[in-house]
Structures are given as structure tokens and as C-alpha cells.
Design a protein around this motif. Structure first.
Motif, PDB file in Angstrom:
ATOM      1  N   ARG A  38       0.795  -1.175  -0.029  1.00 44.61           N
ATOM      2  CA  ARG A  38       0.021  -0.104  -0.075  1.00 44.61           C
ATOM      3  C   ARG A  38       0.899   1.366  -0.149  1.00 44.61           C
ATOM      4  N   LEU A  39       0.800   2.097  -0.980  1.00 44.89           N
ATOM      5  CA  LEU A  39       1.256   3.437  -1.024  1.00 44.89           C
ATOM      6  C   LEU A  39       0.252   4.467  -0.360  1.00 44.89           C
ATOM      7  N   SER A  40       0.504   5.229   0.632  1.00 46.86           N
ATOM      8  CA  SER A  40      -0.268   5.980   1.153  1.00 46.86           C
ATOM      9  C   SER A  40       0.471   7.280   1.060  1.00 46.86           C
ATOM     10  N   THR A  41      -0.273   8.401   0.425  1.00 45.79           N
ATOM     11  CA  THR A  41       0.510   9.813   0.318  1.00 45.79           C
ATOM     12  C   THR A  41      -0.465  10.887   0.195  1.00 45.79           C
ATOM     13  N   ASP A  42      -0.018  12.052   0.644  1.00 44.34           N
ATOM     14  CA  ASP A  42      -0.515  13.306   0.445  1.00 44.34           C
ATOM     15  C   ASP A  42      -0.685  14.063  -0.917  1.00 44.34           C
TER      16      ASP A  42
END
Length: 593
Positions: free
Chosen positions: A153-157
Motif C-alpha cells: 500500500r502506498l499512502s500519500t498526500d
């Protein structure tokens, strides 16, 4: 062109290698010997855009890379016509809820430092050694990369659409990216990324502050120590030989091996080097790993290499779909060495466990039961000390009574005598001392060549091998003994080129070696210092330090003509040499403080 100028981030659970452009080119999950979900390092020059995670700067013109002081947190700066940016990479590691927190998570923090840099985020993992492209799903602030056995999972703003489409956009404010297991973050990406980075920096600086450093070459020693720590697999106590597989020992040599496993030999040297700096936790963890290995063997044969989870079968296979480093295959998974008989393993087991019986700093207290278990390894050492094996260089096509193997069998018996004395077991002192003396007499009689005025690589042999330099290092022989001094002289004449040192002069399964094996060069300078040629040793040490990459790391081998690094990376053996050399050669604190 692909090089080994790679930064290393990790947390003693997994690691990632990052090139000067800030691209993650190698990362295995869920542990060091797992699936390389980022595998661009071994894809060859014709397939540079896959198997990596990059922050691409439009019009990239210049890069620079460095570690935050005394940490394993890496900073990469990219400069181009539109502006400059900074990428800070870390694998979180810190104390949380009274235990070490080391998730399989990579934090990437990106911020503009001048102008308005235009960037593209390119997340291109693959699974099953590059054979499976992931299925992607999106959320509000994350992308899932679904494979057959794991999901990242890539989580980013950053805008998710830009991530999915690899669209260039203006970096007008900092962004944060967290890659890890398919789990929802308990907070904002920016808050968690900042907290993880700050606490990880604090952890490493505190760890370094407790190192007993030599006066000279402190930066080199600190980087080596952190790198060795990163090569430990803390859940079990195992220590890997290197983080990569199949970086060839020399150009187009076919000498490609998988080093993502725990060689008992290499691990002993790592533990001893870290112990010399005053960090004993690694030794405690490794002692547990060792004692389980010995118990598993039940008094019988001990193989030289195991998986980080003590796996015994490391079946070697060829990964055909990966072209290899610069296209120089084959790419291997697993290592046939697990099938070998390498008799030095018994000495390395007992050497790796000895200090724990003597060091008052260690909280866990070994018992007479532990000693009895180690004696079973000693019995095997005595039983096989005069029989042929593959040797420490793991020759696949011939077997001999290798001097280095018998030397370590002597060390096994010698150290058991010392441990027995510590425990007040007088009868066992006599028992093991008699066996050690018997083996010593045999080595002195059968490994010495009057013709060549040196100790040979095998009993009755006539070729030289740098491994006999360990005779002084493990206390087998007085360094001033004329036979040892003569051996050092002969090895220098035959195997040394400037500061570099070959392993041996005889051809092996692939012909004559053409590169220097870095640990042999460090053994050489240690031997020179012991026999009184300290200034020469210092000159060699300084020259070897200059062969490190810009981040202070070494691989397994160095080409003596081009000075280029070859072999798996970062190599624990080589980093051990930096620590040992600095401690051996540094001016004492008392002369300058």
C-alpha cells in the motif's frame, strides 16, 4: 550505467537500496531473502524503467546524496532547470511501548528546496522475481499494489491520479509517501512520516552515542557499524552476508551468488566487530540463533549457511527473466553452499559464542547446559579436522584438507578449553586442550611448505591462500614467529597488487580470480600491524578507505585496475574490515586527549 553507489536504508527487518537519483532499485519483502519487489538493480540496462520506485525530476542535471549524521536516514538532492528538491528516506526503527518498532515500511519525504521543481512519482513494483505485474486499486489517499502473495500500500498526500498516471506536476509544497503493508494509517500521512523520521533519527543517534570508537577514522567506523547493524535480522538473530543476490564478483565472470542468507563464518566476524565497539545486543541475539542451530544438528553435521529463519534447504535456482547486473547474469535465488561440508563452521560457531561466557555486561547468562551443547560442535570439529572439505571459499568442484578449515577446528577446541576453565570444569579443560594441541601440531607439520617458505592453502599443497592470515588473528601462532612473517611476505609478493589482495593464486571452478577480495586486504593490513609494519598497514588502510563509494560502503570485491566495486553489496565481511582496521591502527585516545 548501473553502479553500486547505492544508499542503504533498513531497520533490521528489511532493507532498501537507493541510487544517486533517489530511485529505490532493490528491496526484498517480507525480509532480506524475500521477493525483490523492487528489482531494477538486476534488470539490466535495457529495462531501466521497471522494478523501481522513483521521484523523477524533469530536466535532472545533478544529484547529491548523504546520510543524516550518525543515522541510517538517507537524503538525496536532485537539481534541475525547474528547481531542486530533497528526498529523505528511512525505514522506521525506534522504541515504542517498551519494545523495538520496525515495520516493513519505507518512508519517503519529498520537499522543494529551490524554484518549483516538476516531478513525477513512478511506483513500479513487481512480484515473483519480476514475473508478475501487480493489480492496482485506488483509495482516497492510497494505491494498493496487489500481488499473488502480498499487497503493498502506498499512502500519500500527493494527488493519487498523478501517482497512478505518473503525471508530472509542480512540487510547490512538501509531500510524504509511506509504502508498507496493506493497512490503514492511524493518522495523517504527513504527521506519521514526520514522526517516524524524527524518532528513527533519534534512535540511531542514541545507538551511535554508545559506541566505543577509536580516535581516528570515526566517520568510517560509524558508517560501517550502522551498516552491519542493518544486516542483522532481529526477529531471529540471524546476520546476512549481504543484501543482494547475483552482483558478479567480476565483469562477465558468471560468478554470481545469492548472499541474502546467514553464513555462520561471516556472522561471527560481524558479531566480533560490533562487540569491539561495545554493542553486545547483536551478540546476545545471535547467540540464541547459534544455540538453536547447534541443537538442530543434534551433534552431527552443521551446514555453513542457513536462512534467516534457520531454514536448512536453500535450493539454488536461476531466475531467467532478470538479465542481471548490467546484463551480466545469471541471477540466482538460493545457494548451493548449504549442501557443502565446510569444516570451519564448527570453529565459527564456538568463536561466536565464546565471549558470552566471559562478558559481564551481558544480561543473559549461559549455563553449563549451553557449554555441553557447544561441546557437541567441538566433537564434530575434532572428528573432521583432518578430512577434506569445500573450504571457506566454497569450491564446488574439488575437496581438500584446507588449512583454514583445520585452523578453525583448532579454534573450536581451544575456546572450549577456555570456556571450561571459566566454568571450573577442570577435566574438560584437559580434554579440549589435548585435542587443540593435537590439531595444532598437525597444522604446523602439514600446512607448512619449506619450498615456498609459507603456510599453504591445504595440507601438502603448494599454492598460497590469504585465509592463512587468520592464524594470527585467532591466536593460533605468535605473529613474530618467523614462519608467519615469511608467510606474510610470500602472500604479499604473490597475491597483493598495491593495497589490494586476491584470495588465492590457484585457478578455481571459473579460472583464476581477477578481482581483489576486500576482506583479504584487511586481513593483510592486520597481519602487517601485528608483525611490526604498522606504517605500511596504515598506508594500505587509507588506500582501502578511498575505494569506498561516496556513502562509505564497500561491496565484496574491488577491481585492482579500475578500482570499481563488484560482488554483492553491502558486504558485511568488507565493512567488518573497516572496523577492525581502524581499531588496530588508530592512535590511542591517551596520546591526543
Amino acid at each position: 550505467m548501473t553502479t553500486l553507489d547505492l544508499g542503504v536504508v533498513g531497520n533490521c527487518s528489511f532493507s532498501a537500496l537507493i541510487d544517486p537519483k533517489g530511485r529505490v532499485v532493490w528491496c526484498c519483502l517480507p525480509r532480506f531473502d524475500g521477493d525483490p519487489v523492487f528489482n531494477a538493480l538486476l534488470r539490466g540496462e535495457e529495462d531501466p524503467g521497471e522494478g523501481l520506485f522513483s521521484i523523477e525530476l524533469e530536466g535532472l542535471a545533478e544529484t547529491e546524496q548523504s546520510y543524516d549524521s550518525n543515522t541510517a536516514v538517507l537524503t538525496t538532492r536532485l537539481h534541475g532547470a525547474s528547481g531542486s528538491l530533497e528526498i529523505v528516506d528511512c525505514a522506521p526503527r525506534f522504541f515504542w511501548r517498551d519494545r523495538i518498532f520496525r515495520p516493513q515500511t519505507l518512508v519517503r519525504r519529498v520537499r522543494p528546496i529551490s524554484g518549483t521543481p516538476r516531478i513525477s512519482i513512478r511506483m513500479r513494483p513487481s512480484f515473483a522475481y519480476g514475473t508478475v505485474r501487480p493489480h492496482r486499486t485506488r483509495g482516497s489517499n492510497h494505491v494498493r499494489y496487489v500481488g499473488p502473495e502480498m499487497t503493498l500500500r502506498l499512502s500519500t498526500d500527493a494527488p493519487i491520479d498523478y501517482v497512478l498516471d505518473e503525471t508530472f506536476f509542480n512540487l510547490s509544497a512538501p509531500i510524504d509517501i509511506i509504502i508498507g503493508p496493506d493497512e490503514t494509517l492511524e493518522g495523517s500521512v504527513s504527521q506519521i512520516a514526520r514522526d517516524f523520521e524524527e524518532r528513527t533519527c533519534s534512535y540511531w543517534r542514541n545507538w551511535v552515542s554508545n559506541l566505543a570508537l577509536p580516535y581516528e577514522w570515526q566517520d568510517a567506523v560509524i558508517r560501517a557499524a550502522i551498516t552491519l547493524k542493518l544486516c542483522t535480522y532481529e526477529p531471529t538473530g540471524a546476520i546476512i552476508a549481504a543484501m543482494t543476490t547475483s552482483i558478479p564478483e567480476a565483469p562477465d565472470s558468471g560468478r554470481t551468488w545469492d548472499y541474502r542468507f546467514c553464513w555462520v563464518r561471516d556472522a561471527f566476524f560481524v558479531v566480533r566487530a560490533l562487540n569491539s565497539l561495545g554493542t553486545v545486543q547483536t551478540m546476545e541475539n545471535y547467540f540464541r540463533y547459534l544455540m538453536d542451530l547447534v541443537a538442530d544438528s543434534d551433534g552431527g553435521h552443521l551446514q555453513p549457511v542457513f536462512g534467516v529463519g534457520r531454514e536448512r534447504h536453500l535450493t539454488e535456482s536461476i531466475i531467467d527473466n532478470l538479465a542481471g547486473y548490467r546484463g551480466m547474469g545469471p541471477v540466482r535465488c538460493g545457494n548451493q553452499a548449504y549442501e557443502h561440508y565446510q569444516h570451519d563452521v564448527y570453529g565459527n560457531v564456538i568463536l561466536g559464542a565464546t565471549q558470552i561466557f566471559f562478558d559481564r555486561r551481558i544480561q543473559m547468562k549461559p549455563t553449563i547446559t549451553d557449554f555441553r551443547l557447544l561441546e557437541t560442535a567441538g566433537e564434530q570439529a575434532y572428528k573432521v579436522h583432518n578430512t577434506p572439505d569445500a573450504g571457506m571459499w566454497e569450491l564446488r568442484s574439488r575437496s581438500r584438507v584446507h588449512t583454514s578449515s583445520t585452523l578453525m577446528c583448532w579454534a573450536a577446541c581451544d575456546r572450549l578449553a577456555h570456556i571450561a576453565a571459566r566454568l571450573g570444569e577442570k577435566a574438560r579443560v584437559t580434554y579440549w586442550r589435548e585435542r587443540a594441541n593435537e590439531i595444532k601440531e598437525r597444522i604446523l607439520a602439514e600446512a607448512w611448505s619449506e619450498k615456498r617458505k609459507a603456510f599453504m592453502e591445504s595440507f601438502g599443497g603448494q599454492t598460497l591462500d590469504a585465509s592463512v592470515l587468520l592464524m594470527a588473528e585467532v591466536g593460533f601462532i605468535d605473529p613474530q614467529d618467523p614462519r608467519f612473517v615469511s608467510t606474510v611476505d610470500q602472500l604479499e609478493k604473490t597475491l597483493a597488487t598495491g593495497p589490494y589482495m586476491m584470495r588465492y593464486e590457484a585457478a578455481d571452478d571459473f579460472g583464476k580470480p581477477e578481482v581483489s577480495f576486500n576482506i583479504c586486504a584487511f586481513w593483510r593490513l592486520d597481519a602487517l600491524a601485528r608483525i611490526g609494519r604498522r606504517e605500511q598497514a596504515r598506508e594500505i588502510f587509507e588506500a582501502l578507505l578511498k575505494t569506498r563509494n561516496p556513502l562509505g560502503m564497500l561491496s565484496e570485491d574491488t577491481h585492482p585496475v579500475t578500482g570499481e566495486m563488484w560482488g554483492n553489496y553491502p558486504q558485511t565481511y568488507s565493512m567488518v574490515g573497516i572496523i577492525n582496521g581502524a581499531r588496530r591502527l588508530s592512535k590511542p585516545w591517551e596520546t591526543v586527549v
